[in-house]
Write a protein that holds these residues in place. Structure first.
Motif, PDB file in Angstrom:
ATOM      1  N   ALA A 102      -4.255  -5.451 -26.293  1.00 11.66           N
ATOM      2  CA  ALA A 102      -4.101  -5.961 -24.917  1.00 11.66           C
ATOM      3  C   ALA A 102      -3.617  -4.867 -23.976  1.00 11.66           C
ATOM      4  O   ALA A 102      -4.055  -4.739 -22.823  1.00 11.66           O
ATOM      5  CB  ALA A 102      -3.142  -7.149 -24.930  1.00 11.66           C
ATOM      6  N   SER A 103      -2.690  -4.035 -24.538  1.00 10.27           N
ATOM      7  CA  SER A 103      -2.197  -2.924 -23.687  1.00 10.27           C
ATOM      8  C   SER A 103      -3.305  -1.944 -23.354  1.00 10.27           C
ATOM      9  O   SER A 103      -3.451  -1.437 -22.230  1.00 10.27           O
ATOM     10  CB  SER A 103      -1.043  -2.215 -24.392  1.00 10.27           C
ATOM     11  N   ILE A 104      -4.131  -1.644 -24.357  1.00 14.06           N
ATOM     12  CA  ILE A 104      -5.243  -0.700 -24.132  1.00 14.06           C
ATOM     13  C   ILE A 104      -6.231  -1.259 -23.112  1.00 14.06           C
ATOM     14  O   ILE A 104      -6.702  -0.556 -22.196  1.00 14.06           O
ATOM     15  CB  ILE A 104      -5.920  -0.379 -25.471  1.00 14.06           C
ATOM     16  N   VAL A 105      -6.555  -2.544 -23.246  1.00 19.23           N
ATOM     17  CA  VAL A 105      -7.503  -3.169 -22.317  1.00 19.23           C
ATOM     18  C   VAL A 105      -6.931  -3.176 -20.897  1.00 19.23           C
ATOM     19  O   VAL A 105      -7.614  -2.891 -19.901  1.00 19.23           O
ATOM     20  CB  VAL A 105      -7.852  -4.589 -22.792  1.00 19.23           C
ATOM     21  N   LEU A 106      -5.622  -3.502 -20.796  1.00 17.02           N
ATOM     22  CA  LEU A 106      -4.987  -3.526 -19.472  1.00 17.02           C
ATOM     23  C   LEU A 106      -4.986  -2.144 -18.829  1.00 17.02           C
ATOM     24  O   LEU A 106      -5.225  -1.987 -17.636  1.00 17.02           O
ATOM     25  CB  LEU A 106      -3.568  -4.083 -19.616  1.00 17.02           C
TER      26      LEU A 106
END
Length: 224
Positions: free
Chosen positions: A27-31
């Motif tokens: 999720a952090s990477i996508v954000l």
């Protein structure tokens, strides 16, 4: 002998932790990926907006008007062309049967010469002296009726005898009037004027023929 696993070494129990941690990382990477794309798009938009503003400023700057091309010297008009010369044929027939009638006479040709006018002599004295028509009494009356006493002479008190000399022609006319002895300019001029207006006299005679005679007349100017 059955091997037993300890509760700490049991990985089954920690599977949900690793799954949660993986989901958090993903999720952090996508954000982070979405955040970077938005930043890049906004920066590009700012650059485009800056370029548009720069173009607008350049458009508003007044441009120098181009200099007009130098005027070319107008050549002078061509000189007027001479009229066309119309050629005329020289083949013109001439009538050679032209004759001239000339009469030859022996009479001399006389030139019309003007007649010479012979001036008659002027006599100082003649056999018959010229006379005013009607005699001396008529002449005195005529002078009294026609003399105009000058106003200046009246104011100056001028009076006296003016001697006037003139020539009576053979036809009785009077010419060459002049003052022999005068009194003043005004009285002398009046005496000459009245003599020139006299009617024709009876001419003088010499040897029975009318001649030109010189005559002297005294004219009296008196103040009453």
């Amino acid at each position: 002998m059955e091997k037993k696993k300890s509760s700490e070494a049991d990985l089954e129990r920690k599977v949900w932790v690793f799954r949660s941690l993986g989901l958090l990382i993903i999720a952090s990477i996508v954000l982070m990926a979405f955040t970077y794309e938005a930043f890049e798009v906004e920066e590009v938009a700012d650059v485009v907006e800056d370029d548009g503003m720069r173009d607008e400023l350049v458009f508003d700057i007044p441009m120098d008007e181009p200099e007009p091309p130098p005027e070319e010297d107008t050549p002078p008009p061509p000189p007027p062309q001479p009229d066309e010369v119309v050629e005329v044929d020289d083949d013109v027939e001439i009538d050679e049967d032209i004759s001239f009638d000339m009469e030859v006479t022996d009479e001399p040709i006389l030139d019309d010469e003007p007649e010479e006018i012979v001036e008659q002599p002027i006599y100082e004295f003649a056999d018959v002296e010229p006379a005013f028509p009607g005699g001396e009494g008529a002449m005195a009356q005529w002078l009294n009726d026609n003399i105009q006493y000058p106003q200046l002479s009246i104011e100056m008190g001028e009076q006296g005898i003016v001697y006037v000399q003139f020539v009576v022609n053979s036809d009785g006319s009077i010419e060459q009037v002049k003052v022999l002895r005068g009194v003043s300019d005004a009285l002398d001029a009046e005496a000459k004027r009245v003599v020139k207006q006299m009617p024709k006299w009876a001419p003088g005679e010499q040897a029975g023929k009318p001649v030109r005679v010189k005559f002297t007349l005294p004219i009296h100017f008196r103040l009453g």
